[in-house]
Design an enzyme around this catalytic site. Sequence first.
Site, PDB file in Angstrom:
ATOM      1  N   ASP A  94      54.524  30.566  16.311  1.00 38.96           N
ATOM      2  CA  ASP A  94      54.621  30.419  14.864  1.00 38.96           C
ATOM      3  C   ASP A  94      53.531  31.218  14.152  1.00 38.96           C
ATOM      4  O   ASP A  94      53.783  31.893  13.148  1.00 38.96           O
ATOM      5  CB  ASP A  94      54.484  28.951  14.476  1.00 38.96           C
ATOM      6  CG  ASP A  94      55.757  28.158  14.723  1.00 38.96           C
ATOM      7  OD1 ASP A  94      56.839  28.752  14.711  1.00 38.96           O
ATOM      8  OD2 ASP A  94      55.650  26.933  14.932  1.00 38.96           O
ATOM      9  N   LEU A  95      52.315  31.119  14.665  1.00 39.40           N
ATOM     10  CA  LEU A  95      51.196  31.770  13.987  1.00 39.40           C
ATOM     11  C   LEU A  95      51.279  33.292  14.086  1.00 39.40           C
ATOM     12  O   LEU A  95      50.931  33.997  13.140  1.00 39.40           O
ATOM     13  CB  LEU A  95      49.875  31.265  14.557  1.00 39.40           C
ATOM     14  CG  LEU A  95      49.575  29.790  14.278  1.00 39.40           C
ATOM     15  CD1 LEU A  95      48.307  29.351  14.990  1.00 39.40           C
ATOM     16  CD2 LEU A  95      49.450  29.546  12.778  1.00 39.40           C
TER      17      LEU A  95
END
Length: 532
Positions: free
Chosen positions: A303-304
């Site tokens: 996600d990051l």
Amino acid sequence: MDYPRDHEHRSGALQSRLHAAHDGRDLLRATGDGRGDRRHGRGAHLGGHERERIYGPGPQRHPALHAGLPGRHAVREQRSARGPRQRRAPGRRGGGVPLHRSEDRRVPGRAGGTDTAGQAPVPLGSRRRARERRSVVNSALDGITVVDLTQGVAGPFCTRLLAQMGARVIKVERPGSGDLIREWDTHVNGMCSGHVWVNPGKESIALDLSQPEGQDILLQLVARADVLVENFVPGTLERWGLTPQRIREARPDLILCRISGFGQDGPYAERSALDLIIQGETGLITTNGTQDEPAKISLSVADLSGAMYATTSILQSLFHRERTQQGQDIDLALFDSVMTWTGYFPYMWWYQGQRPGRVGLHHHTMFPYGTYRAGDGKGVIVAAGAGSRDQWQRFCEAIDHLELVDHPDYLTNGLRLANREALSEIVQGAIGSRPQAYWLARFHEVGIPSGALNEFDEGLDHPRMHHRGMVREVDSAVGKVKVLDYPPQFSSLETVNELGPPLLGEHTDALLAELGLEPGAVAKLRESGITA
């Protein structure tokens, strides 16, 4: 219908050309052709939209979240009574109350209120200009508006960064439930810790985007925005009739960023994908953990990585738009993003036919580089395997094992890797003879990179955190909450930490008022479930 494309700051340009219908179903019928007099010449939109915010009274707060606590509007009124704050010198960072430094670096809140009865709707931000202009005027994205259709982590963390850069972020959420991250836990005074992490700095409007009325409101917001970010499963917006073409009709030079697990087309495109799924599909999990058992990476690394690439691609597209006056469609896949963070692993397979093994608290390609237990039981991380003979010799001197310097089994980094088990026993025996503090001082003395293996609470209390003032406090509906500051420090640019994580639909009424909707029309929308 056509939507206003006003791009400059003429009086009334940001008011909606809408009126309420009698049945409450066609609440956003355009009057006239709905178009502004936008000029398309080079440089016509330099600086983007004027970034201004009005906060009128929001919806009633949920009592479970704020019993006895003042809302952010009440806090602003209290602040206004104290009188204006002094403007800070350039280069100081704005917003939030620092917890780790005595210096007050707070930024005045944005002004709020409702239109005076009998007056025409007030253009966006004119109240703020007439009252107290906020001090963060050097933020990089001041004047940029982002419509945020994202949920979870990847998209919201991207728009969180944009908010800290100074953009206005309007978070559009489904009525009733909102962003799925809201329900993960209740750690922060009843709010979810994930929501407090990724959603501060945003305004929340609740809209049912599957309904025509909700879509019309969205497109009115888009017509006044610079960026739209979404991370639905590919095809979701299209099934609702919100195609990229229709969205772009509202704002031709829009930056449209679409985040998904596997891209908007191609294999797996139709699949939903959370962080752990991407970690698994990319093979990343099998590289992490011990020899006996793999482990997921504790951070939401997929996600990051997607959030970081989304942020940089949006900035890239905004810069391109300044030069060309052209919008941009961005298709960003989490799979692609995190795969570029796998470093040397692909090359081990492409050129050596080797899968990266699991090495626990050590390094895949350098030795010694890892964690050892000191005599007091505390962990010492030492990085002495960069390949330099000089560094290897200094390390051997530090641990009082000079006989290792020219040992035939350990002369090169490759040999040390091949014989890591035997060498690891020697290093552990040496480091285990003295306490952690001794080794950290000793390695620093001889120039060997080293550090402590801290518990997470020790990391939060680290001297660097105190020196930097990384922890801030912002007002929210559940009281003051801690947030982490934007990491880069600039010589003159400022970052923004003004708004706390919003309640679901906290700014719905204020935003609809900005679009020119009368209270009666808003009430009909709420009754029909279009908004909340």
